[in-house]
Design a protein around this motif. Structure first.
Motif, PDB file in Angstrom:
ATOM      1  N   THR A  24      85.163 -49.385 -37.999  1.00 24.35           N
ATOM      2  CA  THR A  24      85.529 -48.647 -36.783  1.00 24.35           C
ATOM      3  C   THR A  24      85.954 -47.226 -37.139  1.00 24.35           C
ATOM      4  OG1 THR A  24      86.209 -50.685 -35.689  1.00 24.35           O
ATOM      5  CG2 THR A  24      87.053 -48.629 -34.766  1.00 24.35           C
ATOM      6  N   GLN A  25      86.782 -47.077 -38.150  1.00 23.26           N
ATOM      7  CA  GLN A  25      87.207 -45.744 -38.596  1.00 23.26           C
ATOM      8  C   GLN A  25      86.005 -44.935 -39.085  1.00 23.26           C
ATOM      9  OE1 GLN A  25      89.948 -47.190 -41.546  1.00 23.26           O
ATOM     10  NE2 GLN A  25      91.743 -46.747 -40.281  1.00 23.26           N
ATOM     11  N   TYR A  26      85.105 -45.599 -39.783  1.00 24.44           N
ATOM     12  CA  TYR A  26      83.926 -44.926 -40.335  1.00 24.44           C
ATOM     13  C   TYR A  26      83.019 -44.420 -39.210  1.00 24.44           C
ATOM     14  CZ  TYR A  26      80.181 -44.098 -43.745  1.00 24.44           C
ATOM     15  OH  TYR A  26      79.228 -43.523 -44.553  1.00 24.44           O
ATOM     16  N   ILE A  27      82.794 -45.244 -38.205  1.00 25.91           N
ATOM     17  CA  ILE A  27      81.954 -44.821 -37.082  1.00 25.91           C
ATOM     18  C   ILE A  27      82.605 -43.655 -36.347  1.00 25.91           C
ATOM     19  CG2 ILE A  27      81.027 -45.534 -34.826  1.00 25.91           C
ATOM     20  CD1 ILE A  27      80.577 -48.333 -36.133  1.00 25.91           C
ATOM     21  N   LYS A  28      83.918 -43.701 -36.179  1.00 20.59           N
ATOM     22  CA  LYS A  28      84.627 -42.581 -35.553  1.00 20.59           C
ATOM     23  C   LYS A  28      84.455 -41.311 -36.384  1.00 20.59           C
ATOM     24  CE  LYS A  28      88.074 -45.178 -32.976  1.00 20.59           C
ATOM     25  NZ  LYS A  28      89.491 -45.544 -32.841  1.00 20.59           N
ATOM     26  N   ARG A  29      84.513 -41.447 -37.690  1.00 17.41           N
ATOM     27  CA  ARG A  29      84.305 -40.288 -38.573  1.00 17.41           C
ATOM     28  C   ARG A  29      82.886 -39.740 -38.419  1.00 17.41           C
ATOM     29  NH1 ARG A  29      86.088 -37.867 -43.309  1.00 17.41           N
ATOM     30  NH2 ARG A  29      84.398 -37.073 -44.607  1.00 17.41           N
ATOM     31  N   LEU A  30      81.904 -40.621 -38.456  1.00 16.20           N
ATOM     32  CA  LEU A  30      80.512 -40.181 -38.308  1.00 16.20           C
ATOM     33  C   LEU A  30      80.314 -39.515 -36.952  1.00 16.20           C
ATOM     34  CD1 LEU A  30      78.526 -43.176 -39.870  1.00 16.20           C
ATOM     35  CD2 LEU A  30      79.303 -41.058 -40.978  1.00 16.20           C
ATOM     36  N   ARG A  31      80.904 -40.091 -35.933  1.00 10.37           N
ATOM     37  CA  ARG A  31      80.776 -39.513 -34.592  1.00 10.37           C
ATOM     38  C   ARG A  31      81.376 -38.111 -34.536  1.00 10.37           C
ATOM     39  NH1 ARG A  31      81.446 -40.354 -28.565  1.00 10.37           N
ATOM     40  NH2 ARG A  31      80.843 -39.455 -27.940  1.00 10.37           N
ATOM     41  N   ALA A  32      82.504 -37.921 -35.203  1.00 14.77           N
ATOM     42  CA  ALA A  32      83.174 -36.617 -35.211  1.00 14.77           C
ATOM     43  C   ALA A  32      82.351 -35.558 -35.950  1.00 14.77           C
ATOM     44  CB  ALA A  32      84.553 -36.747 -35.850  1.00 14.77           C
ATOM     45  N   TYR A  33      81.698 -35.943 -37.032  1.00 15.22           N
ATOM     46  CA  TYR A  33      80.972 -34.971 -37.852  1.00 15.22           C
ATOM     47  C   TYR A  33      79.496 -34.831 -37.494  1.00 15.22           C
ATOM     48  CZ  TYR A  33      84.930 -34.328 -40.959  1.00 15.22           C
ATOM     49  OH  TYR A  33      86.156 -34.002 -41.469  1.00 15.22           O
ATOM     50  N   PHE A  34      78.842 -35.926 -37.153  1.00 18.77           N
ATOM     51  CA  PHE A  34      77.397 -35.881 -36.957  1.00 18.77           C
ATOM     52  C   PHE A  34      76.991 -35.084 -35.730  1.00 18.77           C
ATOM     53  CE2 PHE A  34      75.164 -39.421 -39.515  1.00 18.77           C
ATOM     54  CZ  PHE A  34      75.943 -39.171 -40.621  1.00 18.77           C
ATOM     55  N   GLY A  35      77.732 -35.198 -34.658  1.00 12.66           N
ATOM     56  CA  GLY A  35      77.388 -34.471 -33.442  1.00 12.66           C
ATOM     57  C   GLY A  35      76.075 -34.903 -32.819  1.00 12.66           C
ATOM     58  N   CYS A  36      75.632 -36.092 -33.136  1.00 16.67           N
ATOM     59  CA  CYS A  36      74.359 -36.549 -32.579  1.00 16.67           C
ATOM     60  C   CYS A  36      74.583 -37.137 -31.188  1.00 16.67           C
ATOM     61  CB  CYS A  36      73.675 -37.545 -33.502  1.00 16.67           C
ATOM     62  SG  CYS A  36      74.612 -39.011 -33.912  1.00 16.67           S
ATOM     63  N   SER A  37      73.502 -37.297 -30.467  1.00 12.49           N
ATOM     64  CA  SER A  37      73.574 -37.816 -29.107  1.00 12.49           C
ATOM     65  C   SER A  37      74.042 -39.266 -29.113  1.00 12.49           C
ATOM     66  CB  SER A  37      72.195 -37.729 -28.446  1.00 12.49           C
ATOM     67  OG  SER A  37      71.289 -38.609 -29.080  1.00 12.49           O
ATOM     68  N   LEU A  38      74.561 -39.710 -27.988  1.00 13.00           N
ATOM     69  CA  LEU A  38      74.976 -41.105 -27.871  1.00 13.00           C
ATOM     70  C   LEU A  38      73.773 -42.048 -27.981  1.00 13.00           C
ATOM     71  CD1 LEU A  38      77.668 -40.825 -25.060  1.00 13.00           C
ATOM     72  CD2 LEU A  38      78.025 -41.086 -27.519  1.00 13.00           C
ATOM     73  N   GLU A  39      72.618 -41.564 -27.597  1.00 13.35           N
ATOM     74  CA  GLU A  39      71.407 -42.377 -27.734  1.00 13.35           C
ATOM     75  C   GLU A  39      71.170 -42.780 -29.183  1.00 13.35           C
ATOM     76  OE1 GLU A  39      70.857 -40.061 -23.940  1.00 13.35           O
ATOM     77  OE2 GLU A  39      71.550 -39.538 -25.943  1.00 13.35           O
ATOM     78  N   CYS A  40      71.555 -41.923 -30.110  1.00 17.77           N
ATOM     79  CA  CYS A  40      71.355 -42.221 -31.536  1.00 17.77           C
ATOM     80  C   CYS A  40      72.075 -43.486 -31.966  1.00 17.77           C
ATOM     81  CB  CYS A  40      71.807 -41.056 -32.402  1.00 17.77           C
ATOM     82  SG  CYS A  40      70.708 -39.649 -32.326  1.00 17.77           S
ATOM     83  N   TYR A  41      73.234 -43.745 -31.392  1.00 19.63           N
ATOM     84  CA  TYR A  41      73.989 -44.942 -31.766  1.00 19.63           C
ATOM     85  C   TYR A  41      73.276 -46.205 -31.300  1.00 19.63           C
ATOM     86  CZ  TYR A  41      77.501 -41.681 -33.222  1.00 19.63           C
ATOM     87  OH  TYR A  41      78.142 -40.671 -33.880  1.00 19.63           O
ATOM     88  N   VAL A  42      72.652 -46.133 -30.153  1.00 16.91           N
ATOM     89  CA  VAL A  42      71.869 -47.266 -29.660  1.00 16.91           C
ATOM     90  C   VAL A  42      70.645 -47.457 -30.551  1.00 16.91           C
ATOM     91  CG1 VAL A  42      70.573 -48.219 -27.709  1.00 16.91           C
ATOM     92  CG2 VAL A  42      72.664 -46.890 -27.294  1.00 16.91           C
ATOM     93  N   VAL A  43      69.957 -46.384 -30.842  1.00 15.83           N
ATOM     94  CA  VAL A  43      68.761 -46.442 -31.690  1.00 15.83           C
ATOM     95  C   VAL A  43      69.139 -46.939 -33.094  1.00 15.83           C
ATOM     96  CG1 VAL A  43      66.931 -45.059 -32.749  1.00 15.83           C
ATOM     97  CG2 VAL A  43      67.514 -44.720 -30.338  1.00 15.83           C
ATOM     98  N   ALA A  44      70.266 -46.497 -33.613  1.00 22.70           N
ATOM     99  CA  ALA A  44      70.719 -46.961 -34.931  1.00 22.70           C
ATOM    100  C   ALA A  44      70.943 -48.473 -34.923  1.00 22.70           C
ATOM    101  CB  ALA A  44      71.990 -46.227 -35.341  1.00 22.70           C
ATOM    102  N   LEU A  45      71.511 -48.987 -33.849  1.00 19.96           N
ATOM    103  CA  LEU A  45      71.709 -50.435 -33.732  1.00 19.96           C
ATOM    104  C   LEU A  45      70.370 -51.166 -33.734  1.00 19.96           C
ATOM    105  CD1 LEU A  45      73.595 -52.874 -33.316  1.00 19.96           C
ATOM    106  CD2 LEU A  45      73.440 -52.429 -30.850  1.00 19.96           C
TER     107      LEU A  45
END
Length: 146
Positions: A24-45
């Motif tokens: 959870t902490q790691y995903i929050k970190r990636l979200r803070a730095y990556f700046g990618c769209s929310l769609e990317c998280y769905v596609v990553a899954l």
């Protein structure tokens, strides 16, 4: 986080030791730095699920979930978003060395047989799966049409 049996084969996606940061902490970190769209998280899954279904030797566990997440998210950002960073940036943000991220990216692409297109139907299914976990985040609209 463990969807794995106690005895699991070590793959290139496994760490030698459990990372000091929760997923959870790691995903929050990636979200803070990556700046990618929310769609990317769905596609990553979608990518992680495809990878595991195609390669049963790869399991999600405390030793593998961080590397699976960063690798699938990097692929998703590059495939889904018009603007993305280079691997040097992603590796630094994710706590990996560049050579390792490059190797993980190449390996995941090979194991996915370079099939990165996500259908609208699959996107909607995985978005629905993610919805309870995302709380009040804005809902992604859908993958970019190719």
């Amino acid at each position: 986080v463990s969807l794995a049996p106690q005895q699991q084969a070590m793959t290139s996606f496994h760490s030698r030791a459990v990372p000091g940061m929760t997923i959870t902490q790691y995903i929050k970190r990636l979200r803070a730095y990556f700046g990618c769209s929310l769609e990317c998280y769905v596609v990553a899954l979608v990518y992680m699920d495809r990878l595991i279904k195609r390669n049963p030797i790869i399991v999600v566990s405390a030793l593998s979930c961080h590397r699976l997440m960063i690798t699938s998210l990097v692929l998703a950002a590059k495939f889904q978003d018009d603007v993305f960073y280079g691997n040097r940036f992603y590796a630094k943000a994710g706590g990996l060395v560049l050579k390792e991220l490059n190797m993980l990216e190449q390996r995941m692409l090979q194991l996915l047989d370079y099939r990165l297109v996500v259908s609208d139907e699959d996107f909607k299914v995985y978005r629905a799966i993610m919805s309870p976990a995302t709380g009040n985040l804005e809902q992604p609209k859908g993958p970019a049409s190719a």
